[in-house]
Design an enzyme around this catalytic site. Structure first.
Site, PDB file in Angstrom:
ATOM      1  CG  ASP A  29      -2.059   0.999   1.088  1.00 35.54           C
ATOM      2  OD1 ASP A  29      -3.201   0.548   0.899  1.00 35.54           O
ATOM      3  OD2 ASP A  29      -1.807   2.219   1.159  1.00 35.54           O
ATOM      4  CB  ILE A  30       0.660   4.302  -2.078  1.00 34.28           C
ATOM      5  CG1 ILE A  30       1.692   5.254  -2.644  1.00 34.28           C
ATOM      6  CG2 ILE A  30      -0.614   5.027  -1.697  1.00 34.28           C
ATOM      7  CD1 ILE A  30       1.269   5.885  -3.967  1.00 34.28           C
ATOM      8  CD  GLN A  92     -14.672   0.546  -2.462  1.00 35.06           C
ATOM      9  OE1 GLN A  92     -15.879   0.617  -2.246  1.00 35.06           O
ATOM     10  NE2 GLN A  92     -14.136  -0.317  -3.299  1.00 35.06           N
ATOM     11  CB  SER A  93      -9.959   5.977  -1.631  1.00 31.20           C
ATOM     12  OG  SER A  93      -8.942   5.024  -1.456  1.00 31.20           O
ATOM     13  CG  HIS A  98      -8.647  -2.712  -2.617  1.00 29.44           C
ATOM     14  ND1 HIS A  98      -9.573  -1.922  -3.264  1.00 29.44           N
ATOM     15  CD2 HIS A  98      -8.337  -2.045  -1.483  1.00 29.44           C
ATOM     16  CE1 HIS A  98      -9.804  -0.829  -2.566  1.00 29.44           C
ATOM     17  NE2 HIS A  98      -9.071  -0.880  -1.460  1.00 29.44           N
ATOM     18  CG  HIS A 100      -6.825  -2.486   2.960  1.00 26.51           C
ATOM     19  ND1 HIS A 100      -6.006  -1.413   2.718  1.00 26.51           N
ATOM     20  CD2 HIS A 100      -8.033  -2.156   2.423  1.00 26.51           C
ATOM     21  CE1 HIS A 100      -6.683  -0.464   2.084  1.00 26.51           C
ATOM     22  NE2 HIS A 100      -7.914  -0.888   1.894  1.00 26.51           N
TER      23      HIS A 100
HETATM   24  P1  DGP Z   1      -9.497   1.891   0.075  1.00 33.91           P
HETATM   25  O1  DGP Z   1      -9.532   3.162   0.845  1.00 33.91           O
HETATM   26  O2  DGP Z   1      -9.998   0.697   0.886  1.00 33.91           O
HETATM   27  O3  DGP Z   1     -10.176   2.017  -1.267  1.00 33.91           O
HETATM   28  O4  DGP Z   1      -7.954   1.588  -0.171  1.00 33.91           O
HETATM   29  C1  DGP Z   1      -7.238   2.023  -1.257  1.00 33.91           C
HETATM   30  C2  DGP Z   1      -5.799   1.929  -0.896  1.00 33.91           C
HETATM   31  O5  DGP Z   1      -5.041   1.974  -2.098  1.00 33.91           O
HETATM   32  C3  DGP Z   1      -5.287   3.055  -0.025  1.00 33.91           C
HETATM   33  O6  DGP Z   1      -4.834   2.512   1.211  1.00 33.91           O
HETATM   34  C4  DGP Z   1      -4.122   3.650  -0.786  1.00 33.91           C
HETATM   35  C5  DGP Z   1      -3.838   2.633  -1.856  1.00 33.91           C
HETATM   36  N1  DGP Z   1      -3.420   3.165  -3.126  1.00 33.91           N
HETATM   37  C6  DGP Z   1      -4.082   4.070  -3.892  1.00 33.91           C
HETATM   38  N2  DGP Z   1      -3.400   4.317  -5.016  1.00 33.91           N
HETATM   39  C7  DGP Z   1      -2.300   3.529  -4.982  1.00 33.91           C
HETATM   40  C8  DGP Z   1      -1.213   3.328  -5.873  1.00 33.91           C
HETATM   41  O7  DGP Z   1      -1.100   3.927  -6.953  1.00 33.91           O
HETATM   42  N3  DGP Z   1      -0.248   2.439  -5.488  1.00 33.91           N
HETATM   43  C9  DGP Z   1      -0.326   1.753  -4.318  1.00 33.91           C
HETATM   44  N4  DGP Z   1       0.648   0.899  -4.034  1.00 33.91           N
HETATM   45  N5  DGP Z   1      -1.353   1.911  -3.452  1.00 33.91           N
HETATM   46  C10 DGP Z   1      -2.315   2.796  -3.778  1.00 33.91           C
END
Ligand code: DGP
Length: 112
Positions: A29-30, A92-93, A98, A100
Site C-alpha cells: 500500500d502506498i 473506500q477510495s 481489494h 488490505h
Molecule cells: P481503500 O480506501 O480501501 O479504497 O484503499 C485504497 C488503498 O489503495 C489506499 O490505502 C491507498 C492505496 N493506493 C491508492 N493508489 C495507490 C497506488 O497507486 N499504489 C499503491 N501501491 N497503493 C495505492
C-alpha cells in the site's frame, strides 16, 4: 476503464508485485497503516463485495486461501488482519475490490 488498480494490474502504472498468480496481485500500500500493509487486488475488475458475480465467490475464496499460504513470506507469521472496504462510510477510495493485508506488529483490538 479509468481504474487505477486495473492500470496497475496491466502494468500501465508501475508497482512492484510481492506476489502474483492468474487470479490476483499483491502490492505494498502506498500509505501504509501498519508495519506491513499490502493490497491483494483481483485481476478482474469489480467495484466491491456487492458487485461480485457468482463465479467471483470462487475467485475471492482462492485469494483468501492464497493469502494464508504466502503470509509467512510477507513477514506476517505473527498474524494479520484482512479488510475490504465498501462505499463512502467505509472510506473506500478505489472502486476496484481489494483486500488490505495488515500486520507485522501488534495491532489495536479496535478495528480502526
Ligand atoms: P481503500 O480506501 O480501501 O479504497 O484503499 C485504497 C488503498 O489503495 C489506499 O490505502 C491507498 C492505496 N493506493 C491508492 N493508489 C495507490 C497506488 O497507486 N499504489 C499503491 N501501491 N497503493 C495505492
Amino acid at each position: 476503464m479509468d481504474c487505477i488498480f486495473c492500470k496497475i494490474v496491466k502494468g500501465e502504472i508501475p508497482s512492484p508485485r510481492v506476489y502474483e498468480d492468474d487470479d490476483f496481485i499483491v502490492i505494498r500500500d502506498i500509505a501504509p497503516q501498519a508495519k506491513y500493509h499490502y493490497l491483494a487486488i483481483p485481476k478482474k475488475h469489480f467495484a466491491d463485495v456487492t458487485e461480485m458475480a457468482d463465479e467471483d465467490v470462487l475467485l475471492v475464496g482462492r485469494i483468501f486461501k492464497k493469502i494464508g499460504e504466502i503470509a509467512d513470506s510477507l513477514g506476517l507469521s505473527g498474524g494479520f488482519r484482512l479488510v475490504s472496504n465498501k462505499g463512502a462510510d467505509a472510506m473506500q477510495s478505489v472502486p476496484h475490490l481489494h483486500i488490505h493485508i495488515l500486520g507485522g506488529e501488534k495491532m489495536s483490538d479496535k478495528m480502526c
